[in-house]
Design an enzyme around this catalytic site. Structure first.
Site, PDB file in Angstrom:
ATOM      1  N   PHE A   1       0.796  -0.968  -0.474  1.00  0.00           N
ATOM      2  CA  PHE A   1      -0.217   0.215   0.066  1.00  0.00           C
ATOM      3  C   PHE A   1       1.133   1.318   0.146  1.00  0.00           C
ATOM      4  CE2 PHE A   1      -2.308   3.222   2.588  1.00  0.00           C
ATOM      5  CZ  PHE A   1      -3.373   3.906   1.941  1.00  0.00           C
ATOM      6  N   GLY A   2       0.469   1.580  -0.710  1.00  0.00           N
ATOM      7  CA  GLY A   2       1.482   3.330  -1.213  1.00  0.00           C
ATOM      8  C   GLY A   2       0.522   4.546  -1.072  1.00  0.00           C
ATOM      9  N   TYR A   3       0.710   5.971   0.289  1.00  0.00           N
ATOM     10  CA  TYR A   3      -0.166   6.818   0.126  1.00  0.00           C
ATOM     11  C   TYR A   3       0.622   8.049   0.065  1.00  0.00           C
ATOM     12  CZ  TYR A   3       3.546   6.030   3.595  1.00  0.00           C
ATOM     13  OH  TYR A   3       4.348   6.334   5.361  1.00  0.00           O
ATOM     14  N   GLY A   4       1.835   7.703  -0.001  1.00  0.00           N
ATOM     15  CA  GLY A   4       2.830   9.043  -0.845  1.00  0.00           C
ATOM     16  C   GLY A   4       2.937   9.203  -2.276  1.00  0.00           C
ATOM     17  N   SER A   5       4.937   8.990  -2.094  1.00  0.00           N
ATOM     18  CA  SER A   5       5.121   9.439  -3.236  1.00  0.00           C
ATOM     19  C   SER A   5       4.702   7.699  -4.316  1.00  0.00           C
ATOM     20  CB  SER A   5       6.640   9.389  -3.154  1.00  0.00           C
ATOM     21  OG  SER A   5       7.250   8.564  -2.949  1.00  0.00           O
TER      22      SER A   5
ATOM     23  N   GLU B   1      13.155   3.767   0.376  1.00  0.00           N
ATOM     24  CA  GLU B   1      12.409   4.385   1.736  1.00  0.00           C
ATOM     25  C   GLU B   1      12.986   4.230   2.784  1.00  0.00           C
ATOM     26  OE1 GLU B   1       9.146   5.294   1.262  1.00  0.00           O
ATOM     27  OE2 GLU B   1       8.917   5.235  -1.257  1.00  0.00           O
TER      28      GLU B   1
HETATM   29  C1  SIN Z   1       4.729   5.887   0.446  1.00  0.00           C
HETATM   30  O1  SIN Z   1       4.632   6.123  -0.580  1.00  0.00           O
HETATM   31  O2  SIN Z   1       3.990   5.188   0.759  1.00  0.00           O
HETATM   32  C2  SIN Z   1       5.444   6.167   0.931  1.00  0.00           C
HETATM   33  C3  SIN Z   1       6.164   7.948   1.646  1.00  0.00           C
HETATM   34  C4  SIN Z   1       6.456   7.438   0.553  1.00  0.00           C
HETATM   35  O3  SIN Z   1       7.277   7.496  -0.133  1.00  0.00           O
HETATM   36  O4  SIN Z   1       6.225   9.163  -0.065  1.00  0.00           O
END
Ligand code: SIN
Length: 198
Positions: free
Chosen positions: A24-28, A99
């Site tokens: 699951f990704g929530y940012g980039s 990360e």
């Molecule tokens: C994410 O996107 O899930 C982790 C934070 C990032 O890489 O910005």
């Protein structure tokens, strides 16, 4: 300053015996999928809220002048929307490196829009990592983002791409959108002067 999490993530047994894993990704990770994936689906996780509270020394800032990027913070009743990717275990070689500044892999249930839920992984930068910056007002966060830049580009691109990706998903995030609004105001002619006079 180093908060390198590569070794800690490699020591886990998250990937043992698996052919594929949901991430699951929530940012980039929502808008920048620089890795191969088998499938990608909009998704959410429960009990977490997105916050620009993690320092970025390696992508959107420098060790001397860190930028701000998102992590997720435990909050009862909260839902964090993002994107889930089905990937092979080999992909984590790349992701653990990407990360590495404070993010540890954690197991979490991932919920799809059709109500189905699958076990998966999410990278979380918790408050005990040395790159964690913590809470600040959304205006102060926007000011820091406006000034920060690193090897992956301006910190403002990270924020703007994330806000655009959330809109594309049809999801609202008041924290992200408020910082985006402040950043836009700061960019208007005369805004910095007006700021300085206050
Ligand atoms: C994410 O996107 O899930 C982790 C934070 C990032 O890489 O910005």
């Amino acid at each position: 300053m180093s908060a390198n999490t590569i070794a800690a993530n490699r020591q886990t047994d998250h990937l043992t015996g698996k052919d594929s894993v949901w991430l699951f990704g929530y940012g980039s990770l929502i808008y920048k999928a620089d890795f191969p994936y088998i499938e990608r689906r909009p998704a959410s996780i429960a009990g977490w809220t997105r916050r620009f509270w993690q320092g970025s020394h390696d992508h959107r800032g420098t060790p001397e002048a860190p930028g701000r990027v998102v992590t997720i913070i435990a909050e009862a009743g909260a839902i964090c929307h993002g994107m889930a990717y089905l990937v092979t275990p080999q992909v984590f070689e790349h992701l653990d490196h990407r990360e590495k500044n404070g993010y540890l892999r954690l197991s979490s249930d991932i919920l799809f829009d059709d109500g189905r839920s699958v076990p998966g992984l999410v990278y979380i930068a918790s408050e005990d990592n040395t790159a964690f910056l913590g809470a600040a007002s959304e205006l102060d966060i926007a000011r820091q983002i406006a000034q920060s830049s690193g090897p992956s580009g301006p910190n403002s691109d990270y924020l703007n791409h994330l806000a655009a990706a959330l809109r594309e998903l049809g999801k609202s995030d008041p924290h992200v959108f408020a910082i985006e609004q402040h950043l836009a105001e700061l960019g208007k002619p005369g805004a910095q002067d007006a700021e300085g006079k206050r």
